[in-house]
Design an enzyme around this catalytic site. Structure first.
Site, PDB file in Angstrom:
ATOM      1  N   THR A  31       0.877  -1.174   0.000  1.00 51.83           N
ATOM      2  CA  THR A  31       0.000   0.000   0.000  1.00 51.83           C
ATOM      3  C   THR A  31       0.912   1.221   0.000  1.00 51.83           C
ATOM      4  O   THR A  31       1.977   1.194   0.620  1.00 51.83           O
ATOM      5  CB  THR A  31      -0.935   0.032   1.234  1.00 51.83           C
ATOM      6  OG1 THR A  31      -0.159  -0.120   2.424  1.00 51.83           O
ATOM      7  CG2 THR A  31      -1.979  -1.081   1.182  1.00 51.83           C
TER       8      THR A  31
ATOM      9  N   SER B  22       5.534  -0.966  -1.644  1.00 49.72           N
ATOM     10  CA  SER B  22       4.876  -0.408  -2.831  1.00 49.72           C
ATOM     11  C   SER B  22       5.800   0.493  -3.632  1.00 49.72           C
ATOM     12  O   SER B  22       6.683   1.163  -3.079  1.00 49.72           O
ATOM     13  CB  SER B  22       3.659   0.408  -2.367  1.00 49.72           C
ATOM     14  OG  SER B  22       3.209   1.260  -3.390  1.00 49.72           O
TER      15      SER B  22
ATOM     16  N   TYR C 209       4.589  -0.826 -10.136  1.00 54.75           N
ATOM     17  CA  TYR C 209       3.664  -0.356 -11.168  1.00 54.75           C
ATOM     18  C   TYR C 209       4.551  -0.049 -12.354  1.00 54.75           C
ATOM     19  O   TYR C 209       5.380   0.879 -12.287  1.00 54.75           O
ATOM     20  CB  TYR C 209       2.959   0.928 -10.734  1.00 54.75           C
ATOM     21  CG  TYR C 209       1.842   0.755  -9.736  1.00 54.75           C
ATOM     22  CD1 TYR C 209       0.739  -0.044 -10.026  1.00 54.75           C
ATOM     23  CD2 TYR C 209       1.865   1.431  -8.517  1.00 54.75           C
ATOM     24  CE1 TYR C 209      -0.304  -0.175  -9.114  1.00 54.75           C
ATOM     25  CE2 TYR C 209       0.827   1.305  -7.612  1.00 54.75           C
ATOM     26  CZ  TYR C 209      -0.260   0.508  -7.919  1.00 54.75           C
ATOM     27  OH  TYR C 209      -1.281   0.391  -7.024  1.00 54.75           O
TER      28      TYR C 209
ATOM     29  N   THR D  55       1.916  -5.376 -10.403  1.00 49.47           N
ATOM     30  CA  THR D  55       0.472  -5.175 -10.264  1.00 49.47           C
ATOM     31  C   THR D  55      -0.125  -4.997 -11.655  1.00 49.47           C
ATOM     32  O   THR D  55       0.263  -4.083 -12.390  1.00 49.47           O
ATOM     33  CB  THR D  55       0.192  -3.953  -9.363  1.00 49.47           C
ATOM     34  OG1 THR D  55       0.769  -4.215  -8.083  1.00 49.47           O
ATOM     35  CG2 THR D  55      -1.299  -3.705  -9.206  1.00 49.47           C
TER      36      THR D  55
ATOM     37  N   LYS E 217       0.200  -9.612  -9.486  1.00 49.48           N
ATOM     38  CA  LYS E 217      -0.823  -9.265  -8.491  1.00 49.48           C
ATOM     39  C   LYS E 217      -2.039  -8.681  -9.202  1.00 49.48           C
ATOM     40  O   LYS E 217      -1.906  -7.707  -9.944  1.00 49.48           O
ATOM     41  CB  LYS E 217      -0.250  -8.231  -7.513  1.00 49.48           C
ATOM     42  CG  LYS E 217      -1.264  -7.655  -6.538  1.00 49.48           C
ATOM     43  CD  LYS E 217      -0.572  -6.739  -5.532  1.00 49.48           C
ATOM     44  CE  LYS E 217      -1.540  -6.200  -4.506  1.00 49.48           C
ATOM     45  NZ  LYS E 217      -2.363  -5.086  -4.989  1.00 49.48           N
TER      46      LYS E 217
ATOM     47  N   HIS F 105      -7.453  -5.523  -5.771  1.00 45.49           N
ATOM     48  CA  HIS F 105      -6.912  -4.249  -5.301  1.00 45.49           C
ATOM     49  C   HIS F 105      -7.775  -3.689  -4.162  1.00 45.49           C
ATOM     50  O   HIS F 105      -7.942  -2.473  -4.020  1.00 45.49           O
ATOM     51  CB  HIS F 105      -6.866  -3.250  -6.463  1.00 45.49           C
ATOM     52  CG  HIS F 105      -5.678  -2.335  -6.462  1.00 45.49           C
ATOM     53  ND1 HIS F 105      -4.670  -2.419  -7.378  1.00 45.49           N
ATOM     54  CD2 HIS F 105      -5.348  -1.293  -5.659  1.00 45.49           C
ATOM     55  CE1 HIS F 105      -3.774  -1.460  -7.147  1.00 45.49           C
ATOM     56  NE2 HIS F 105      -4.179  -0.773  -6.090  1.00 45.49           N
TER      57      HIS F 105
ATOM     58  N   ARG G 126     -10.562  -1.307  -5.249  1.00 48.05           N
ATOM     59  CA  ARG G 126     -10.242   0.090  -5.578  1.00 48.05           C
ATOM     60  C   ARG G 126     -10.062   0.316  -7.071  1.00 48.05           C
ATOM     61  O   ARG G 126      -9.874   1.440  -7.518  1.00 48.05           O
ATOM     62  CB  ARG G 126      -8.945   0.499  -4.869  1.00 48.05           C
ATOM     63  CG  ARG G 126      -9.089   0.537  -3.384  1.00 48.05           C
ATOM     64  CD  ARG G 126      -7.746   0.482  -2.686  1.00 48.05           C
ATOM     65  NE  ARG G 126      -6.968   1.689  -2.720  1.00 48.05           N
ATOM     66  CZ  ARG G 126      -7.159   2.750  -1.933  1.00 48.05           C
ATOM     67  NH1 ARG G 126      -8.134   2.743  -1.071  1.00 48.05           N
ATOM     68  NH2 ARG G 126      -6.381   3.809  -2.016  1.00 48.05           N
TER      69      ARG G 126
ATOM     70  N   ASP H 127      -5.229 -11.577  -1.587  1.00 54.92           N
ATOM     71  CA  ASP H 127      -5.510 -10.462  -0.674  1.00 54.92           C
ATOM     72  C   ASP H 127      -6.907  -9.947  -0.948  1.00 54.92           C
ATOM     73  O   ASP H 127      -7.515 -10.236  -1.973  1.00 54.92           O
ATOM     74  CB  ASP H 127      -4.440  -9.355  -0.750  1.00 54.92           C
ATOM     75  CG  ASP H 127      -4.537  -8.462  -1.980  1.00 54.92           C
ATOM     76  OD1 ASP H 127      -5.625  -8.334  -2.577  1.00 54.92           O
ATOM     77  OD2 ASP H 127      -3.508  -7.869  -2.351  1.00 54.92           O
TER      78      ASP H 127
ATOM     79  N   ILE I  30      -9.394  -9.848   4.160  1.00 52.34           N
ATOM     80  CA  ILE I  30      -8.946 -10.702   5.277  1.00 52.34           C
ATOM     81  C   ILE I  30      -8.993  -9.866   6.563  1.00 52.34           C
ATOM     82  O   ILE I  30      -8.270  -8.871   6.698  1.00 52.34           O
ATOM     83  CB  ILE I  30      -7.495 -11.200   5.040  1.00 52.34           C
ATOM     84  CG1 ILE I  30      -7.400 -12.028   3.771  1.00 52.34           C
ATOM     85  CG2 ILE I  30      -6.973 -11.943   6.277  1.00 52.34           C
ATOM     86  CD1 ILE I  30      -7.798 -13.465   3.896  1.00 52.34           C
ATOM     87  N   ARG I  31      -9.841 -10.266   7.468  1.00 47.13           N
ATOM     88  CA  ARG I  31      -9.982  -9.519   8.721  1.00 47.13           C
ATOM     89  C   ARG I  31      -9.870 -10.399   9.965  1.00 47.13           C
ATOM     90  O   ARG I  31      -9.746  -9.885  11.071  1.00 47.13           O
ATOM     91  CB  ARG I  31     -11.345  -8.784   8.767  1.00 47.13           C
ATOM     92  CG  ARG I  31     -11.567  -7.806   7.627  1.00 47.13           C
ATOM     93  CD  ARG I  31     -10.613  -6.607   7.709  1.00 47.13           C
ATOM     94  NE  ARG I  31     -10.832  -5.678   6.594  1.00 47.13           N
ATOM     95  CZ  ARG I  31     -10.118  -5.665   5.465  1.00 47.13           C
ATOM     96  NH1 ARG I  31      -9.116  -6.520   5.285  1.00 47.13           N
ATOM     97  NH2 ARG I  31     -10.376  -4.785   4.515  1.00 47.13           N
TER      98      ARG I  31
ATOM     99  N   GLY J 210      -4.068  -5.554   3.528  1.00 49.89           N
ATOM    100  CA  GLY J 210      -3.874  -4.182   3.044  1.00 49.89           C
ATOM    101  C   GLY J 210      -4.265  -3.175   4.111  1.00 49.89           C
ATOM    102  O   GLY J 210      -3.442  -2.750   4.932  1.00 49.89           O
TER     103      GLY J 210
HETATM  104  C1  LIG Z   1      -4.533   2.891   0.768  1.00 47.84           C
HETATM  105  C2  LIG Z   1      -4.200   1.766  -0.176  1.00 47.84           C
HETATM  106  C3  LIG Z   1      -3.107   1.898  -1.022  1.00 47.84           C
HETATM  107  C4  LIG Z   1      -2.780   0.852  -1.895  1.00 47.84           C
HETATM  108  N1  LIG Z   1      -1.653   0.981  -2.666  1.00 47.84           N
HETATM  109  C5  LIG Z   1      -1.296  -0.052  -3.462  1.00 47.84           C
HETATM  110  C6  LIG Z   1      -0.082   0.013  -4.205  1.00 47.84           C
HETATM  111  O1  LIG Z   1       0.668   0.977  -4.119  1.00 47.84           O
HETATM  112  N2  LIG Z   1       0.208  -1.038  -5.006  1.00 47.84           N
HETATM  113  C7  LIG Z   1      -0.607  -2.145  -5.110  1.00 47.84           C
HETATM  114  O2  LIG Z   1      -0.289  -3.069  -5.860  1.00 47.84           O
HETATM  115  N3  LIG Z   1      -1.737  -2.240  -4.397  1.00 47.84           N
HETATM  116  C8  LIG Z   1      -2.096  -1.234  -3.567  1.00 47.84           C
HETATM  117  N4  LIG Z   1      -3.226  -1.355  -2.816  1.00 47.84           N
HETATM  118  C9  LIG Z   1      -4.000  -2.603  -2.838  1.00 47.84           C
HETATM  119  C10 LIG Z   1      -3.484  -3.581  -1.773  1.00 47.84           C
HETATM  120  O3  LIG Z   1      -2.214  -4.087  -2.126  1.00 47.84           O
HETATM  121  C11 LIG Z   1      -4.406  -4.793  -1.582  1.00 47.84           C
HETATM  122  O4  LIG Z   1      -4.671  -5.380  -2.833  1.00 47.84           O
HETATM  123  C12 LIG Z   1      -5.725  -4.479  -0.891  1.00 47.84           C
HETATM  124  O5  LIG Z   1      -5.607  -3.423   0.029  1.00 47.84           O
HETATM  125  C13 LIG Z   1      -6.206  -5.745  -0.153  1.00 47.84           C
HETATM  126  O6  LIG Z   1      -7.453  -5.566   0.399  1.00 47.84           O
HETATM  127  P1  LIG Z   1      -7.718  -5.215   1.961  1.00 47.84           P
HETATM  128  O7  LIG Z   1      -7.416  -3.772   2.102  1.00 47.84           O
HETATM  129  O8  LIG Z   1      -9.170  -5.545   2.107  1.00 47.84           O
HETATM  130  O9  LIG Z   1      -6.829  -6.095   2.813  1.00 47.84           O
HETATM  131  C14 LIG Z   1      -3.589  -0.315  -1.944  1.00 47.84           C
HETATM  132  C15 LIG Z   1      -4.673  -0.439  -1.084  1.00 47.84           C
HETATM  133  C16 LIG Z   1      -4.983   0.590  -0.208  1.00 47.84           C
HETATM  134  C17 LIG Z   1      -6.152   0.402   0.721  1.00 47.84           C
END
Ligand SMILES: Cc1cc2nc3c(=O)[nH]c(=O)nc-3n(C[C@H](O)[C@H](O)[C@H](O)COP(=O)(O)O)c2cc1C
Length: 353
Positions: free
Chosen positions: A78, A106, A130, A156, A224, A248, A251, A279, A282-283, A302
């Site tokens: 993240t 990240s 990225y 990713t 990913k 993601h 998102r 991912d 998961i809580r 995450g």
């Molecule tokens: C604030 C935030 C920033 C993230 N930044 C990245 C990132 O820089 N690169 C990436 O591959 N995924 C990013 N993700 C996705 C996470 O790697 C992950 O897939 C996701 O948060 C997993 O779900 P969860 O938040 O329910 O555990 C981001 C997620 C969040 C919430």
């Protein structure tokens, strides 16, 4: 009152972070259907415990890409941890090292890779890329990560463009201007740059370009964001070494399946030829157990890591990891699993709801 489960940390973070930071972390794309489904889908799976087994000794250890971790629970990449805690990713890295699990750093880390490695030199770390339009920049950062001791390269694939995060639009969030993004620049360039101007992510990057990445690094490449059997089969064909089933955190593209719902078809498609991770949503320890029962080798957290970071930096992340590791130990014990290898598909059933 002590915080006893991961959602307690969520409530704390919501109360203590600024609205725009909270919205940035929590936000999903469009209507947030997939973000919420990531959680709801776990609740449709029931456990089938087996009793009268000797569970005095329960071992949560496993390996990923040949490296041992204390439990199959690691940290997803993240960005921008300094938004949440002053020394950001350095705290996260120390907590991961103390917990004996893997931290995927990240591309958008707000600390340099050098500082992250210096503060937690023994911790297992992977680097998430990225892919940028400038190939030289990719080569530079991948080779820097490799020489710093990162053990895998996570590409990713679900972000050829950023998803529509309505909250961030409403808050007029501008991460480019507000943050010092240092990672992609060489040390020399970094000193002369007031801030990192995010290069556009390379939306032309395709399967055939993977061989170029493979030619510039010896690190295993992990994709990913794979959600379909078709892409999983292509990953096998292109000699990728692992897949993280992920949307993601909801998102990027909304209305895709929850990660846990996509896992089974990806696991079936790779036919054991590479490790599959997951991912999203998961809580609890039971969620970890369910993902492993359905074929994941390990899961990644995450948002819960960012909630822990918002609570008490390194120590908050450690608490989050300890709680979910203990929950997972309980889940294993109460279902009769003495080792991770004993977690099989017959431990789960799908509820009719
Ligand atoms: C604030 C935030 C920033 C993230 N930044 C990245 C990132 O820089 N690169 C990436 O591959 N995924 C990013 N993700 C996705 C996470 O790697 C992950 O897939 C996701 O948060 C997993 O779900 P969860 O938040 O329910 O555990 C981001 C997620 C969040 C919430």
């Amino acid at each position: 009152m002590p915080l006893v489960c991961l959602t307690d940390f969520q409530a704390y973070a919501q109360d203590h972070l600024s609205k725009s930071t909270w919205d940035f972390i929590e936000g999903g794309a469009d209507e947030c259907f997939t973000r919420d489904d990531n959680i709801a889908a776990f609740k449709k799976i029931r456990l089938r415990p087996r009793y009268l087994r000797d569970v005095r000794e329960v071992d949560t250890r496993t390996t990923i890409q040949g490296e041992e971790i204390t439990a199959p629970i690691c940290i997803a990449p993240t960005g921008f941890h300094c938004l949440v805690w002053p020394d950001g990713e350095m705290s996260t890295a120390r907590a991961a090292q103390a917990a004996g699990i893997c931290y995927i750093t990240s591309t958008y880390a707000s600390c340099t890779l050098e500082d992250i490695v210096a503060t937690a030199p023994r911790g297992l770390k992977w680097f998430q890329l990225y892919v940028q339009s400038d190939r030289q920049l990719n080569k530079q950062v991948v080779q820097r990560a490799e020489s710093l001791g990162f053990k895998a390269l996570v590409i990713t694939v679900d972000t050829p463009k950023t998803g529509n995060r309505r909250c961030d639009f409403r808050n007029e969030l501008d991460l480019h201007m507000n943050l010092l993004l240092k990672d992609l620049r060489s040390p020399k360039e970094r000193n002369s740059m007031p801030y990192f101007q995010m290069c556009p992510i390379d939306s032309s990057f395709c399967w055939n370009d993977l061989s170029w990445l493979q030619s510039i690094t010896r690190l295993p490449i992990i994709l990913k964001g794979i959600l379909t059997k078709e892409d999983a089969e292509l990953a096998v064909k292109h000699n990728v070494r692992g897949i993280i089933v992920s949307n993601h955190g909801g998102r990027q593209l909304d209305d895709v399946p929850a990660s846990i719902d996509a896992l089974t078809e990806v696991v079936a498609a790779v036919k054991g030829k590479m490790e599959v991770y997951l991912d999203g949503g998961i809580r609890t320890g039971n969620d970890v157990l369910k993902a492993l029962a359905l074929g994941a080798k390990c899961v990644f957290l995450g948002r819960p890591i960012l909630w822990g970071l918002a609570y008490k930096g390194e120590h908050g992340v450690e608490e989050v990891l300890n709680i979910i590791k203990n929950e997972f130990h309980t889940s294993m014990t109460l279902t009769g699993c003495r080792s991770v290898a004993e977690i099989h598909q017959d431990l789960v059933q799908f509820s009719r709801l």
